[in-house]
Design a protein around this motif. Structure first.
Motif, PDB file in Angstrom:
ATOM      1  N   TRP A 152      25.965  40.711  40.042  1.00  0.00           N
ATOM      2  CA  TRP A 152      26.656  41.868  39.466  1.00  0.00           C
ATOM      3  C   TRP A 152      27.909  42.137  40.261  1.00  0.00           C
ATOM      4  N   SER A 153      28.763  42.960  39.699  1.00  0.00           N
ATOM      5  CA  SER A 153      29.990  43.381  40.372  1.00  0.00           C
ATOM      6  C   SER A 153      29.888  44.869  40.684  1.00  0.00           C
ATOM      7  N   VAL A 154      29.990  45.193  41.959  1.00  0.00           N
ATOM      8  CA  VAL A 154      29.989  46.596  42.368  1.00  0.00           C
ATOM      9  C   VAL A 154      31.267  47.257  41.869  1.00  0.00           C
ATOM     10  N   GLU A 155      32.378  46.556  42.013  1.00  0.00           N
ATOM     11  CA  GLU A 155      33.683  47.091  41.613  1.00  0.00           C
ATOM     12  C   GLU A 155      33.755  47.367  40.114  1.00  0.00           C
ATOM     13  N   ARG A 156      33.275  46.425  39.323  1.00  0.00           N
ATOM     14  CA  ARG A 156      33.348  46.559  37.860  1.00  0.00           C
ATOM     15  C   ARG A 156      32.112  47.221  37.261  1.00  0.00           C
ATOM     16  N   GLN A 157      31.045  47.341  38.051  1.00  0.00           N
ATOM     17  CA  GLN A 157      29.768  47.895  37.581  1.00  0.00           C
ATOM     18  C   GLN A 157      29.271  47.130  36.350  1.00  0.00           C
ATOM     19  N   GLU A 158      29.236  45.784  36.497  1.00  0.00           N
ATOM     20  CA  GLU A 158      28.803  44.895  35.413  1.00  0.00           C
ATOM     21  C   GLU A 158      27.757  43.911  35.915  1.00  0.00           C
ATOM     22  N   PRO A 159      26.739  43.616  35.097  1.00  0.00           N
ATOM     23  CA  PRO A 159      25.765  42.573  35.440  1.00  0.00           C
ATOM     24  C   PRO A 159      26.175  41.228  34.842  1.00  0.00           C
ATOM     25  N   TYR A 160      25.712  40.153  35.467  1.00  0.00           N
ATOM     26  CA  TYR A 160      25.992  38.801  34.983  1.00  0.00           C
ATOM     27  C   TYR A 160      24.713  37.981  34.996  1.00  0.00           C
ATOM     28  N   ALA A 161      24.542  37.134  34.007  1.00  0.00           N
ATOM     29  CA  ALA A 161      23.330  36.327  33.865  1.00  0.00           C
ATOM     30  C   ALA A 161      23.276  35.182  34.873  1.00  0.00           C
ATOM     31  N   THR A 162      24.430  34.604  35.212  1.00  0.00           N
ATOM     32  CA  THR A 162      24.470  33.442  36.105  1.00  0.00           C
ATOM     33  C   THR A 162      25.627  33.566  37.080  1.00  0.00           C
ATOM     34  N   ALA A 163      25.605  32.726  38.100  1.00  0.00           N
ATOM     35  CA  ALA A 163      26.713  32.685  39.049  1.00  0.00           C
ATOM     36  C   ALA A 163      28.004  32.255  38.339  1.00  0.00           C
ATOM     37  N   GLN A 164      27.878  31.354  37.372  1.00  0.00           N
ATOM     38  CA  GLN A 164      29.054  30.897  36.623  1.00  0.00           C
ATOM     39  C   GLN A 164      29.668  32.045  35.826  1.00  0.00           C
ATOM     40  N   ALA A 165      28.828  32.872  35.215  1.00  0.00           N
ATOM     41  CA  ALA A 165      29.333  34.023  34.452  1.00  0.00           C
ATOM     42  C   ALA A 165      30.011  35.018  35.379  1.00  0.00           C
ATOM     43  N   ALA A 166      29.445  35.228  36.567  1.00  0.00           N
ATOM     44  CA  ALA A 166      30.053  36.137  37.537  1.00  0.00           C
ATOM     45  C   ALA A 166      31.399  35.599  37.999  1.00  0.00           C
ATOM     46  N   SER A 167      31.480  34.297  38.257  1.00  0.00           N
ATOM     47  CA  SER A 167      32.745  33.683  38.676  1.00  0.00           C
ATOM     48  C   SER A 167      33.790  33.775  37.584  1.00  0.00           C
ATOM     49  N   ALA A 168      33.387  33.519  36.346  1.00  0.00           N
ATOM     50  CA  ALA A 168      34.322  33.577  35.218  1.00  0.00           C
ATOM     51  C   ALA A 168      34.887  34.990  35.048  1.00  0.00           C
ATOM     52  N   ALA A 169      34.089  36.004  35.331  1.00  0.00           N
ATOM     53  CA  ALA A 169      34.543  37.390  35.182  1.00  0.00           C
ATOM     54  C   ALA A 169      35.635  37.732  36.198  1.00  0.00           C
ATOM     55  N   MET A 170      35.660  37.012  37.308  1.00  0.00           N
ATOM     56  CA  MET A 170      36.635  37.286  38.369  1.00  0.00           C
ATOM     57  C   MET A 170      37.961  36.562  38.148  1.00  0.00           C
ATOM     58  N   LEU A 171      37.989  35.602  37.223  1.00  0.00           N
ATOM     59  CA  LEU A 171      39.220  34.853  36.964  1.00  0.00           C
ATOM     60  C   LEU A 171      40.205  35.703  36.149  1.00  0.00           C
ATOM     61  N   PRO A 172      41.509  35.523  36.384  1.00  0.00           N
ATOM     62  CA  PRO A 172      42.471  36.241  35.554  1.00  0.00           C
ATOM     63  C   PRO A 172      42.417  35.730  34.114  1.00  0.00           C
ATOM     64  N   PRO A 173      42.747  36.568  33.135  1.00  0.00           N
ATOM     65  CA  PRO A 173      42.721  36.107  31.751  1.00  0.00           C
ATOM     66  C   PRO A 173      43.747  34.988  31.523  1.00  0.00           C
ATOM     67  N   PRO A 174      43.450  34.068  30.610  1.00  0.00           N
ATOM     68  CA  PRO A 174      44.399  32.968  30.353  1.00  0.00           C
ATOM     69  C   PRO A 174      45.694  33.504  29.758  1.00  0.00           C
ATOM     70  N   ILE A 175      46.774  32.853  30.091  1.00  0.00           N
ATOM     71  CA  ILE A 175      48.085  33.224  29.550  1.00  0.00           C
ATOM     72  C   ILE A 175      48.235  32.591  28.179  1.00  0.00           C
ATOM     73  N   ALA A 176      48.587  33.388  27.212  1.00  0.00           N
ATOM     74  CA  ALA A 176      48.698  32.898  25.838  1.00  0.00           C
ATOM     75  C   ALA A 176      49.964  32.145  25.603  1.00  0.00           C
TER      76      ALA A 176
END
Length: 68
Positions: free
Chosen positions: A44-68
């Motif tokens: 989970w993220s303390v800063e965002r107050q969000e849970p994640y199912a896997t380490a990969q999902a948690a890592s993906a949440a920390m990445l900046p959004p892709p540039i369109a």
């Protein structure tokens, strides 16, 4: 831990654990939408107050959004 079967919990995420605000038996991953039983909640993220199912999902949440 008191749980309500089939009902999502509302949690306050802290550095090493979480506090239950609303009883339930699972939370929903902020990245994938998968239900996570509280006994299996590890990421989970303390800063965002969000849970994640896997380490990969948690890592993906920390990445900046892709540039369109």
């Amino acid at each position: 831990m008191l749980m309500s079967p089939g009902r999502p919990a509302k949690l306050h995420y802290m550095a090493n654990n979480f506090r239950m605000l609303v009883r339930g038996d699972h939370v929903v991953c902020a990245q994938t939408g998968v239900a996570i039983p509280l006994d299996n909640l590890k990421y989970w993220s303390v800063e965002r107050q969000e849970p994640y199912a896997t380490a990969q999902a948690a890592s993906a949440a920390m990445l900046p959004p892709p540039i369109a």
